[in-house]
Design a protein around this motif. Structure first.
Motif, PDB file in Angstrom:
ATOM      1  N   LYS A 172      24.175 -46.343  60.832  1.00  0.00           N
ATOM      2  CA  LYS A 172      25.343 -47.314  60.491  1.00  0.00           C
ATOM      3  C   LYS A 172      25.667 -47.455  60.921  1.00  0.00           C
ATOM      4  O   LYS A 172      26.303 -49.032  60.433  1.00  0.00           O
ATOM      5  CB  LYS A 172      26.156 -45.818  59.678  1.00  0.00           C
ATOM      6  N   GLU A 173      26.487 -47.441  62.247  1.00  0.00           N
ATOM      7  CA  GLU A 173      27.342 -47.563  63.165  1.00  0.00           C
ATOM      8  C   GLU A 173      26.901 -49.208  63.841  1.00  0.00           C
ATOM      9  O   GLU A 173      27.627 -50.460  63.518  1.00  0.00           O
ATOM     10  CB  GLU A 173      27.319 -46.688  64.387  1.00  0.00           C
ATOM     11  N   TYR A 174      25.405 -48.762  64.337  1.00  0.00           N
ATOM     12  CA  TYR A 174      24.624 -50.585  65.241  1.00  0.00           C
ATOM     13  C   TYR A 174      24.393 -51.520  63.976  1.00  0.00           C
ATOM     14  O   TYR A 174      24.559 -52.969  63.915  1.00  0.00           O
ATOM     15  CB  TYR A 174      23.553 -50.248  65.805  1.00  0.00           C
ATOM     16  N   THR A 175      24.010 -51.413  62.485  1.00  0.00           N
ATOM     17  CA  THR A 175      24.066 -51.681  61.308  1.00  0.00           C
ATOM     18  C   THR A 175      25.621 -52.630  61.141  1.00  0.00           C
ATOM     19  O   THR A 175      25.767 -54.100  60.575  1.00  0.00           O
ATOM     20  CB  THR A 175      23.516 -51.131  60.311  1.00  0.00           C
ATOM     21  N   GLU A 176      26.622 -51.818  60.331  1.00  0.00           N
ATOM     22  CA  GLU A 176      27.929 -52.295  61.025  1.00  0.00           C
ATOM     23  C   GLU A 176      28.490 -53.826  61.560  1.00  0.00           C
ATOM     24  O   GLU A 176      28.953 -54.659  61.575  1.00  0.00           O
ATOM     25  CB  GLU A 176      29.238 -51.331  60.315  1.00  0.00           C
ATOM     26  N   GLU A 177      27.439 -52.976  62.930  1.00  0.00           N
ATOM     27  CA  GLU A 177      27.832 -54.406  64.110  1.00  0.00           C
ATOM     28  C   GLU A 177      26.830 -55.509  64.188  1.00  0.00           C
ATOM     29  O   GLU A 177      26.767 -56.835  64.920  1.00  0.00           O
ATOM     30  CB  GLU A 177      28.144 -53.648  65.129  1.00  0.00           C
ATOM     31  N   VAL A 178      26.329 -55.882  62.990  1.00  0.00           N
ATOM     32  CA  VAL A 178      25.194 -56.416  62.794  1.00  0.00           C
ATOM     33  C   VAL A 178      23.783 -56.629  64.327  1.00  0.00           C
ATOM     34  O   VAL A 178      23.455 -57.709  64.229  1.00  0.00           O
ATOM     35  CB  VAL A 178      25.637 -58.221  62.500  1.00  0.00           C
ATOM     36  N   LEU A 179      23.489 -55.277  64.779  1.00  0.00           N
ATOM     37  CA  LEU A 179      22.536 -55.404  66.263  1.00  0.00           C
ATOM     38  C   LEU A 179      21.039 -54.860  65.052  1.00  0.00           C
ATOM     39  O   LEU A 179      21.393 -53.913  63.978  1.00  0.00           O
ATOM     40  CB  LEU A 179      22.794 -54.646  66.851  1.00  0.00           C
TER      41      LEU A 179
END
Length: 328
Positions: free
Chosen positions: A289-296
């Protein structure tokens, strides 16, 4: 009921309960959550980035979750200077026991080729790749630029100032390629890290900066940064309103890799532990969830294949730098 009969009854109930838990997957889930044994208790993750820069944020977020899968404590160390040369030297000189790793990005390739430091990417052992990162053009939200074309038009009239993380970085090359494609002579101002560059974009010293969504996230959410375009080949699914640089009429496409490397001679037990742990941490729902929000974008490349990936990138980069006259 005598003691022997009671013990037999309790043992039978315990076995029945264990069987029920195993059947439901609860015990299996608990076993799977146990971190893998590791030869050292503290692992230092080194970055050339300043605090708040892309690699710094990447390592600090990753380290929050690694302890669930590797039985060690993870700390981040910022070793600035020489466009990454000092950080590479720090890791190259460390023991090859799994205690020290470096956050790999294209910067350590560019620095090695452009400045020829005593220790280069060839002196590190690529461990694994974790992400592909999106490079973007951004400006301050209260500034005069609403589109990438506005920035180019300004550069045609008054030259302009564009920012990049450091002299030997993919961001610098992205800015240089955009400058060439647009036919402008903007000054490319480099910094030791993304955090420093961000300040100069926000205070208006720079017209634009080139960086990653990850390091811009908090400023975007606060409404202080406007993203003008991405260097990705296609629009980002998480940010469909952000056009590509190519859509603006400039055929420049770049994607950044993010991984880890260590000193040469890493033991097989260490590399296998990391291969397994990285795959698990990428599937961790909280981290995902975290890295998806950061567009990684998760782009796992294991220890067996990562060296070939790095060497191929280096060969392509060297050819580009020779073509543009940056190196002979």
């Amino acid at each position: 009921m005598n003691f022997k009969a009671d013990l037999t009854r309790r043992t039978g109930l315990a076995l029945l309960l264990a069987g029920a838990l195993a059947g439901s997957g609860l015990l299996a889930g608990r076993a799977a959550a146990e971190p893998a044994p590791y030869p050292v208790k503290v692992v230092t993750l080194v970055t050339h980035s300043s605090p708040g820069g892309g690699s710094d944020v990447f390592l600090r977020e990753l380290s929050k979750y690694l302890g669930k899968y590797i039985d060690a404590t993870f700390v981040v160390e910022n070793v600035q200077g020489g466009s990454g040369a000092k950080a590479v030297a720090r890791v190259a000189g460390a023991p090859a026991d799994g205690s020290v790793f470096y956050a790999t990005t294209p910067t350590y390739i560019y620095t090695s080729l452009l400045s020829k430091p005593p220790k280069t990417y060839k002196d590190l052992e690529p461990l694994a790749n974790i992400f592909a990162d999106s490079e973007v053009v951004f400006t301050r939200a209260d500034g005069p630029y609403k589109t990438l074309q506005d920035v180019v038009d300004k550069a045609k009239k008054e030259r302009g100032k564009w920012g990049a993380a450091n002299p030997a970085s993919l961001e610098r090359q992205a800015a240089e390629q955009l400058k060439r494609a647009a036919g402008v002579n903007a000054a490319i101002v480099t910094h030791e890290g993304g955090g420093d560059m961000m300040l100069n974009v926000l205070n208006g010293t720079l017209d634009i900066g080139v960086g990653e969504f990850q390091e811009l996230r908090s400023q975007i959410e606060a409404g202080k940064i406007r993203v003008l375009a991405t260097f990705n080949p296609e629009r980002l699914p998480e940010k469909p309103d952000v056009p590509t640089v190519k859509e603006a009429g400039y055929d420049v496409q770049l994607v950044k890799f993010r991984g880890l490397a260590g000193p040469k001679g890493l033991p097989d037990a260490v590399t296998k532990t990391w291969d397994a742990a990285i795959q698990k941490v990428l599937q961790d729902p909280d981290y995902r969830k975290e890295y998806t929000e950061e567009v990684l974008v998760a782009k796992f490349i294991d220890h067996k294949d990562y060296p070939a990936f790095v060497n191929s990138f280096a060969t392509t980069t060297e050819a580009f730098l020779k073509e543009t006259g940056a190196i002979k």
